[in-house]
Motif scaffolding. Structure first.
Motif, PDB file in Angstrom:
ATOM      1  N   ARG A  15       0.815  -1.224   0.000  1.00 23.50           N
ATOM      2  CA  ARG A  15       0.000   0.000   0.000  1.00 23.50           C
ATOM      3  C   ARG A  15       0.845   1.270   0.000  1.00 23.50           C
ATOM      4  NH1 ARG A  15      -2.093   4.271   0.115  1.00 23.50           N
ATOM      5  NH2 ARG A  15      -4.256   4.819   0.564  1.00 23.50           N
ATOM      6  N   GLY A  16       1.933   1.290   0.789  1.00 19.05           N
ATOM      7  CA  GLY A  16       2.731   2.496   0.936  1.00 19.05           C
ATOM      8  C   GLY A  16       4.030   2.426   0.170  1.00 19.05           C
ATOM      9  N   LEU A  17       4.567   3.610  -0.171  1.00 19.15           N
ATOM     10  CA  LEU A  17       5.812   3.671  -0.939  1.00 19.15           C
ATOM     11  C   LEU A  17       6.508   4.984  -0.652  1.00 19.15           C
ATOM     12  CD1 LEU A  17       6.481   2.709  -4.599  1.00 19.15           C
ATOM     13  CD2 LEU A  17       6.779   5.094  -3.960  1.00 19.15           C
ATOM     14  N   ALA A  18       7.849   4.941  -0.604  1.00 16.59           N
ATOM     15  CA  ALA A  18       8.654   6.156  -0.466  1.00 16.59           C
ATOM     16  C   ALA A  18       9.992   5.914  -1.144  1.00 16.59           C
ATOM     17  CB  ALA A  18       8.864   6.503   1.012  1.00 16.59           C
ATOM     18  N   VAL A  19      10.558   6.985  -1.705  1.00 12.37           N
ATOM     19  CA  VAL A  19      11.869   6.913  -2.346  1.00 12.37           C
ATOM     20  C   VAL A  19      12.890   7.597  -1.447  1.00 12.37           C
ATOM     21  CG1 VAL A  19      13.244   7.572  -4.352  1.00 12.37           C
ATOM     22  CG2 VAL A  19      10.858   6.863  -4.648  1.00 12.37           C
ATOM     23  N   ASP A  20      13.990   6.923  -1.167  1.00 14.29           N
ATOM     24  CA  ASP A  20      15.065   7.514  -0.386  1.00 14.29           C
ATOM     25  C   ASP A  20      15.684   8.653  -1.194  1.00 14.29           C
ATOM     26  OD1 ASP A  20      17.818   7.998   0.591  1.00 14.29           O
ATOM     27  OD2 ASP A  20      17.460   6.276   1.887  1.00 14.29           O
ATOM     28  N   LEU A  38       2.410   7.075  -4.220  1.00 20.34           N
ATOM     29  CA  LEU A  38       3.288   7.559  -5.280  1.00 20.34           C
ATOM     30  C   LEU A  38       4.475   8.284  -4.670  1.00 20.34           C
ATOM     31  CD1 LEU A  38       0.545   9.583  -7.243  1.00 20.34           C
ATOM     32  CD2 LEU A  38       1.035   7.155  -7.519  1.00 20.34           C
ATOM     33  N   ASP A  39       5.588   8.286  -5.402  1.00 17.66           N
ATOM     34  CA  ASP A  39       6.703   9.156  -5.031  1.00 17.66           C
ATOM     35  C   ASP A  39       7.621   9.304  -6.231  1.00 17.66           C
ATOM     36  OD1 ASP A  39       8.140  10.837  -3.419  1.00 17.66           O
ATOM     37  OD2 ASP A  39       8.968   9.290  -2.107  1.00 17.66           O
ATOM     38  N   PHE A  40       8.354  10.424  -6.242  1.00 15.82           N
ATOM     39  CA  PHE A  40       9.324  10.706  -7.292  1.00 15.82           C
ATOM     40  C   PHE A  40      10.733  10.555  -6.759  1.00 15.82           C
ATOM     41  CE2 PHE A  40       5.649  12.952  -8.980  1.00 15.82           C
ATOM     42  CZ  PHE A  40       5.741  12.706 -10.346  1.00 15.82           C
ATOM     43  N   ASP A  41      11.660  10.146  -7.637  1.00 19.24           N
ATOM     44  CA  ASP A  41      13.068  10.195  -7.266  1.00 19.24           C
ATOM     45  C   ASP A  41      13.665  11.510  -7.757  1.00 19.24           C
ATOM     46  OD1 ASP A  41      13.602   9.918  -9.987  1.00 19.24           O
ATOM     47  OD2 ASP A  41      14.376   7.879  -9.831  1.00 19.24           O
ATOM     48  N   ALA A  90      15.578  12.161 -10.118  1.00 18.59           N
ATOM     49  CA  ALA A  90      15.633  12.311 -11.564  1.00 18.59           C
ATOM     50  C   ALA A  90      14.256  12.544 -12.180  1.00 18.59           C
ATOM     51  CB  ALA A  90      16.275  11.078 -12.190  1.00 18.59           C
ATOM     52  N   GLY A  91      13.218  12.596 -11.353  1.00 17.48           N
ATOM     53  CA  GLY A  91      11.875  12.839 -11.867  1.00 17.48           C
ATOM     54  C   GLY A  91      11.131  11.587 -12.284  1.00 17.48           C
ATOM     55  N   ARG A  92      11.669  10.394 -11.968  1.00 18.20           N
ATOM     56  CA  ARG A  92      10.940   9.162 -12.235  1.00 18.20           C
ATOM     57  C   ARG A  92       9.835   8.981 -11.195  1.00 18.20           C
ATOM     58  NH1 ARG A  92      16.179   7.523 -13.901  1.00 18.20           N
ATOM     59  NH2 ARG A  92      16.747   7.277 -11.708  1.00 18.20           N
ATOM     60  N   LEU A  93       8.688   8.530 -11.643  1.00 15.85           N
ATOM     61  CA  LEU A  93       7.535   8.311 -10.778  1.00 15.85           C
ATOM     62  C   LEU A  93       7.416   6.824 -10.471  1.00 15.85           C
ATOM     63  CD1 LEU A  93       4.850   9.250  -9.433  1.00 15.85           C
ATOM     64  CD2 LEU A  93       3.747   8.814 -11.650  1.00 15.85           C
ATOM     65  N   TYR A  94       7.300   6.512  -9.185  1.00 15.49           N
ATOM     66  CA  TYR A  94       7.109   5.130  -8.753  1.00 15.49           C
ATOM     67  C   TYR A  94       5.699   4.992  -8.189  1.00 15.49           C
ATOM     68  CZ  TYR A  94      12.136   4.622  -9.297  1.00 15.49           C
ATOM     69  OH  TYR A  94      13.406   4.581  -9.812  1.00 15.49           O
ATOM     70  N   VAL A  95       4.994   3.954  -8.632  1.00 17.67           N
ATOM     71  CA  VAL A  95       3.604   3.717  -8.237  1.00 17.67           C
ATOM     72  C   VAL A  95       3.500   2.309  -7.681  1.00 17.67           C
ATOM     73  CG1 VAL A  95       1.196   3.693  -8.981  1.00 17.67           C
ATOM     74  CG2 VAL A  95       2.833   5.218 -10.122  1.00 17.67           C
ATOM     75  N   VAL A  96       3.043   2.179  -6.442  1.00 15.20           N
ATOM     76  CA  VAL A  96       2.819   0.849  -5.884  1.00 15.20           C
ATOM     77  C   VAL A  96       1.396   0.423  -6.223  1.00 15.20           C
ATOM     78  CG1 VAL A  96       2.050   1.645  -3.592  1.00 15.20           C
ATOM     79  CG2 VAL A  96       3.088  -0.615  -3.844  1.00 15.20           C
ATOM     80  N   GLU A  97       1.236  -0.849  -6.566  1.00 19.01           N
ATOM     81  CA  GLU A  97      -0.059  -1.363  -6.997  1.00 19.01           C
ATOM     82  C   GLU A  97      -0.596  -2.331  -5.948  1.00 19.01           C
ATOM     83  OE1 GLU A  97      -0.188  -2.525 -11.213  1.00 19.01           O
ATOM     84  OE2 GLU A  97       1.813  -1.627 -11.356  1.00 19.01           O
ATOM     85  N   LEU A  98      -1.678  -1.919  -5.305  1.00 14.22           N
ATOM     86  CA  LEU A  98      -2.265  -2.680  -4.207  1.00 14.22           C
ATOM     87  C   LEU A  98      -2.698  -4.065  -4.665  1.00 14.22           C
ATOM     88  CD1 LEU A  98      -3.318  -2.370  -1.202  1.00 14.22           C
ATOM     89  CD2 LEU A  98      -5.505  -1.761  -2.220  1.00 14.22           C
ATOM     90  N   ARG A  99      -3.412  -4.141  -5.764  1.00 19.19           N
ATOM     91  CA  ARG A  99      -3.885  -5.430  -6.259  1.00 19.19           C
ATOM     92  C   ARG A  99      -2.865  -6.099  -7.166  1.00 19.19           C
ATOM     93  NH1 ARG A  99      -8.415  -2.162  -6.682  1.00 19.19           N
ATOM     94  NH2 ARG A  99      -8.201  -1.934  -8.937  1.00 19.19           N
ATOM     95  N   GLY A 100      -2.000  -5.329  -7.763  1.00 19.25           N
ATOM     96  CA  GLY A 100      -1.026  -5.904  -8.686  1.00 19.25           C
ATOM     97  C   GLY A 100       0.172  -6.530  -8.008  1.00 19.25           C
ATOM     98  N   GLY A 101       0.409  -6.191  -6.713  1.00 16.56           N
ATOM     99  CA  GLY A 101       1.544  -6.776  -6.008  1.00 16.56           C
ATOM    100  C   GLY A 101       2.875  -6.423  -6.628  1.00 16.56           C
ATOM    101  N   ARG A 102       3.067  -5.154  -6.993  1.00 18.20           N
ATOM    102  CA  ARG A 102       4.297  -4.749  -7.662  1.00 18.20           C
ATOM    103  C   ARG A 102       4.417  -3.229  -7.618  1.00 18.20           C
ATOM    104  NH1 ARG A 102       2.494  -5.479 -14.081  1.00 18.20           N
ATOM    105  NH2 ARG A 102       1.044  -3.718 -14.095  1.00 18.20           N
ATOM    106  N   VAL A 103       5.526  -2.713  -8.156  1.00 15.83           N
ATOM    107  CA  VAL A 103       5.748  -1.281  -8.332  1.00 15.83           C
ATOM    108  C   VAL A 103       6.024  -1.043  -9.811  1.00 15.83           C
ATOM    109  CG1 VAL A 103       7.242   0.667  -7.782  1.00 15.83           C
ATOM    110  CG2 VAL A 103       6.675  -1.004  -6.002  1.00 15.83           C
TER     111      VAL A 103
END
Length: 716
Positions: free
Chosen positions: A352-357, A574-577, A579-592
Motif C-alpha cells: 500500500r505504501g511507498l517512499a523513495v530515499d 506515489l513518489d518521485f526520485d 531524476a523525476g521518475r515516478l514510482y507507483v505501488v499497486e495494491l492489487r497488482g503486487g508490484r511497483v
C-alpha cells in the motif's frame, strides 16, 4: 528480520549514515519547494519503464482452523492467499477448497464444521462481493454456496443439533451475536435469534470474537472486551462465565472444546499462550505456549484453535505462518508446514505504501499483508526486507500501510495500520528504533514537510502532525468530508491535500482555509513534481495529473486497470526520485511500476532461458532474459508432471490447465535476471515441466524452450 540476499548487493555505506549535525546542507524540502516554484513549463509525458517486484504470498498464512471428524482432516484458512487448505493430521498437504473465482471472495477468516455431515462454513471478511459473507463447502472442500447477510463476519460456529449458525458482529465495539437458519437450496441465511447483552457485567458482551458450540448446542463466546468467556444455552440464555482478567491477559481469539477431557481452550493472544479451563467447574487448568519463534511458541498469539480425537490441541500461528500443536498436557508437538514456506523475499502480497530515499534513490514499499518493508534498488534488485507480524518493535509490524523517509535524517518511519506498534521511526538501515509514537489506529499515509511528520488517519478522517524527534503532537485537523484515503503536502505552499473514497479532493491551507472538489476517481496517493500534482485513481487504474494551482486536469499516466506494462492494478502511494521518475505501488497488482520520460522503445530481438530450480524445499525457478526494447515481464509456467497441475503464483494454488505466473525481475532492463518461487511445493522429489516467456516493452512476446527439471531436497 533483516535479510540481504546473497545474490543482491548490500546496502551501500552512504545509505546507512544520516547527515552529521550542523553539516552545511541545502535542505531537501527547500530543493523541492524551489523546483515547485519553477516556471510553468509544458507537461512532460511519463511512460512506463520497468516493473519492480511481483505478487507472492507465504505458503500458509494460518488464521482459520477446524478439524473435520467426517473426513479426518484439518482445514486451514490462509488469510493472505485467500485460500482454505486441507491437511492430514500428519501435516501432509492434501489440496485446497474450491471457489468459483479460484480464491475466497474476501479474507478467509474462521472455519466451523457441521459435525452431522462434515460440511464446512467459512467466515468471509471484507468480501469483494457484497453478497458473500459466509461460504459453505462440502466435506471434500467443494464449493456449495455463498451467503450474504447484513453483518460483518469474522467468526462463526455451527449448532450441532440444528445446523444453525451463530455469528457475532465482527470488530471492536460490536456486541450482538445472531443465530441464522441455513437454507442451502435458496442460498439464504435467515436470522432466528439474537443475543444482545451489551455491557461489562457477568454475561454481558463488549467485543465477541471466537465462538464454539458443544454437543448439546450450548454456545461459548470469547469476549475480548471483557476478557472472559460467556456460556449460553442453545436458546441464547446466559449460563455462566469462564476466566477473567486474572487468568487471561487479553486480546482473546479462538476457542475449542474437548468434552471428553472436560476442557475448553482459549487463545490468549496478548500473552501468546493458550489457556485451558475445566468445562464443568470453570477452574483454570493450565497455560501453555509463550512469545517467541521456538517449539510451541507464538508470534503475536494464536488465532483459531481446533482439537483432534487424540486430544491434541492445534493452533493457527498466523505470525509465524504455520500451525502448531500441543498434547493434552501442553507439551509442544508437531508443526506444519515443516519446513516453513516463506514468500519470495522480493515479492509483494498486498502493498500500500511507498517512499523513495532522497539520497540513494532506493524504493521502500510497505507491504500490509507481507508485514514488512521491502527496499529495492532503482533497477529492481532486492536490497533489504525487514519486519514480521508482531505488535512490538523493532521487527514487529501490524499491517504496515505507509512508509516515509525523513529527508533531513533519512530515518525511515512506518505506520502500522491496526495499532501497536503504531508509528515507528528507524535508522536508515532499520538497525535501531529512534522513536515510537502511540497514535490512533488506521493510519494510512505519512509525509514529511519542513522537519515534521504528517500522518493521515483514514477513519475517522484526520491529519495529525508530529515532531519526529520528540514524538510530540504538534497539531491536528479533523476532516469535514469523512474518511480519508491519501495525503500530500504541496512543497511550494505547504497546502495539505487529502483524498476520500467518495471521489473528492480536499485542500487545507496553512491559514486553515479548506475547500473540496469532485475528483474523477478514488484517490489513493498524492505526489508533486514541478507545476503538477499527481493523484492515483485506484479504481480507474491510472494517475491523474492536475495543475497544482488551478487544479485543472492536464494529463493521465497509465493506461487503465490491468497487468500489462503501463497498466495499473489498484495504484496507491506515489513518489518521485531525484531524476523525476515516478514510482507507483499497486495494491492489487503486487508490484511497483516505474514511469520516466524515456522515449517509447522499438521492438527487437528477445531471448529467455531457464537455468534451474534451486535446492531449497520450495522450488525456485531461475533464469535470464534479454530484449533490445527492454524487458517488461518474464512469465513462467510450472507444471507438476505427476499430477498434470500447474502452479498459479498470484493465487498461490495448483490448478488444472496452464497458467503463466509473473516472475520477479531485476537488473539491467535490457538483460535482467529473474526468478519464480513456488510457494506451495507438492513434495521434496518431483519433476516439473517449466517454460518461460519474455514480454518486451514494445509488447512482443517470445517463448523460450521448454525444460523438464527434477527437484530434489533433503533436510539439512
Amino acid at each position: 528480520m533483516t535479510r540481504v540476499l546473497p545474490h543482491h548487493r548490500s546496502v551501500p555505506r552512504r545509505a546507512l549514515l544520516a547527515a552529521a549535525p550542523g553539516a552545511a546542507l541545502i535542505s531537501p524540502h527547500d530543493k523541492a519547494a524551489a523546483a515547485a516554484r519553477g516556471d510553468r513549463a509544458a507537461y512532460v509525458p511519463l511512460r512506463a519503464q520497468r516493473i519492480i517486484g511481483a505478487p507472492t504470498t507465504p505458503g500458509l498464512a494460518a488464521w482459520g482452523l477446524a478439524y473435520n471428524p467426517v473426513s479426518d482432516e484439518l482445514a486451514v484458512g490462509d488469510y493472505v492467499a485467500r485460500q482454505v487448505r486441507r491437511y492430514g493430521r500428519d501435516g501432509s498437504y492434501r489440496g485446497d477448497f474450491t471457489n468459483p473465482s479460484g480464491q475466497v471472495p474476501g479474507v478467509a477468516s474462521a472455519l466451523s464444521v457441521d459435525a452431522r455431515d462434515g460440511s464446512y462454513y467459512l467466515a468471509v471478511t471484507g468480501s469483494t462481493s457484497a453478497a458473500t459473507d459466509v461460504v459453505k463447502y462440502a466435506p471434500d472442500g467443494s464449493y456449495l454456496a455463498g451467503f450474504g447477510i447484513d453483518q460483518l463476519v469474522a467468526w462463526l460456529a455451527v449448532d450441532p443439533t440444528t445446523g444453525d449458525l451463530w455469528i457475532p458482529d465482527a470488530f471492536g465495539g460490536r456486541t450482538v451475536i445472531r443465530r441464522y437458519a441455513v437454507d442451502l437450496a435458496a442460498q439464504r441465511l435467515t436470522q432466528v435469534a439474537t443475543i444482545d447483552r451489551p455491557g461489562t457485567g457477568p454475561g454481558q458482551v463488549r467485543w465477541a470474537t471466537g465462538v464454539a458450540t458443544d454437543a448439546a448446542g450450548r454456545l461459548y463466546v470469547v469476549d475480548t472486551g471483557n476478557v472472559t468467556v460467556h456460556v449460553f444455552d442453545a436458546a441464547g440464555s446466559w449460563l455462566r462465565d469462564l476466566g477473567d482478567r486474572t487468568s487471561l491477559a487479553g486480546d482473546l481469539r479462538g476457542i475449542a472444546l474437548d468434552e471428553d477431557l472436560d476442557r475448553v481452550y482459549v487463545s490468549n493472544a496478548a500473552g501468546a499462550t493458550v489457556a485451558a479451563f475445566a468445562l464443568n467447574s470453570g477452574s483454570l487448568v493450565a497455560h501453555f505456549g509463550g512469545e517467541g519463534t521456538g517449539p510451541g511458541q507464538f508470534v503475536d498469539g494464536a488465532r483459531q484453535l481446533a482439537v483432534t480425537p487424540d486430544h491434541r490441541i492445534w493452533a493457527a500461528d498466523y505470525g509465524l505462518r504455520r500451525v502448531v500443536s500441543f498434547d493434552a498436557d501442553g507439551v509442544a508437538g508437531p508443526v506444519f508446514p515443516n519446513p516453513g514456506l516463506p514468500e519470495d523475499p522480493a515479492g509483494l502480497a498486498v502493498p500500500r505504501g511507498l517512499a523513495v530515499d532522497p539520497v540513494t534513490g532506493e524504493v521502500l514499499v510497505a507491504d500490509g499483508f507481507g508485514q514488512s518493508i521491502t527496499r529495492y534498488a532503482a533497477d529492481g534488485s532486492l536490497v533489504q526486507r525487514f519486519g514480521r507480524r508482531g505488535s512490538t518493535p523493532p521487527e514487529g509490524m501490524n499491517y504496515p500501510k505507509a512508509v516515509a523517509v525523513d529527508p533531513l535524517t533519512r530515518n525511515v518511519w512506518v505506520a502500522n495500520h491496526e495499532g501497536a506498534p503504531h508509528l515507528v521511526g528507524f535508522t536508515p538501515d532499520f538497525g535501531a528504533v529512534v522513536r515510537q509514537i502511540v497514535a490512533p489506529r488506521f493510519t494510512l499515509d505519512l509525509k514529511f514537510f519542513r522537519g515534521l511528520l504528517y500522518t493521515l488517519q483514514t477513519t475517522p478522517g484526520a491529519v495529525r502532525v508530529y515532531n519526529p524527534t520528540t514524538g510530540a503532537l504538534v497539531r491536528q485537523w479533523k476532516s469535514p468530508i469523512g474518511a480519508l484515503t491519501a495525503l500530500g503536502i504541496d512543497p511550494a505552499t505547504g497546502n495539505i491535500w487529502v483524498t476520500t473514497s467518495k471521489r473528492r479532493l480536499g485542500i487545507l491551507t496553512p491559514a486553515g482555509r479548506f475547500r473540496s472538489i469532485a475528483l474523477g476517481g478514488v484517490g489513493a496517493g498524492v505526489a508533486f513534481r514541478g507545476a503538477e500534482a499527481y493523484v492515483s485513481d485506484s479504481a480507474g487504474g491510472r494517475i491523474r495529473v492536475l495543475d497544482r494551482v488551478t487544479l485543472a486536469a492536464k494529463a493521465v499516466v497509465g493506461s487503465g486497470s490491468g497487468t500489462g506494462l503501463g497498466q495499473l492494478s489498484g495504484p496507491s502511494a506515489l513518489d518521485f526520485d531525484a531524476a523525476g521518475r515516478l514510482y507507483v505501488v499497486e495494491l492489487r497488482g503486487g508490484r511497483v511500476t516505474a514511469f520516466g520520460t524515456e522515449a517509447a522503445p522499438e521492438a527487437g530481438s528477445a531471448v529467455v532461458t531457464v537455468t534451474g530450480l534451486g535446492t531449497a524445499y520450495q522450488p525456485m525457478v531461475t533464469g535470464t532474459a534479454s530484449a533490445a526494447a527492454g524487458v517488461a515481464h518474464v512469465e513462467v509456467s510450472v507444471t507438476d508432471q505427476a499430477s498434470g497441475r500447474c502452479f498459479d503464483a498470484a493465487k498461490n494454488r495448483w490448478v488444472a490447465g496452464a497458467v503463466w505466473s509473473r516472475a520477479v525481475v531485476w537488473g539491467p532492463v535490457t538483460a535482467p535476471s529473474w526468478r519464480l518461487t513456488v510457494q506451495l511445493p507438492l513434495g521434496p522429489d518431483r519433476v516439473y515441466a517449466v517454460t518461460a516467456r519474455v514480454v518486451d516493452r514494445a509488447g512482443r512476446v517470445v517463448v523460450g524452450p521448454a525444460a523438464t527439471l527434477r527437484h530434489t531436497w533433503a533436510p539439512a
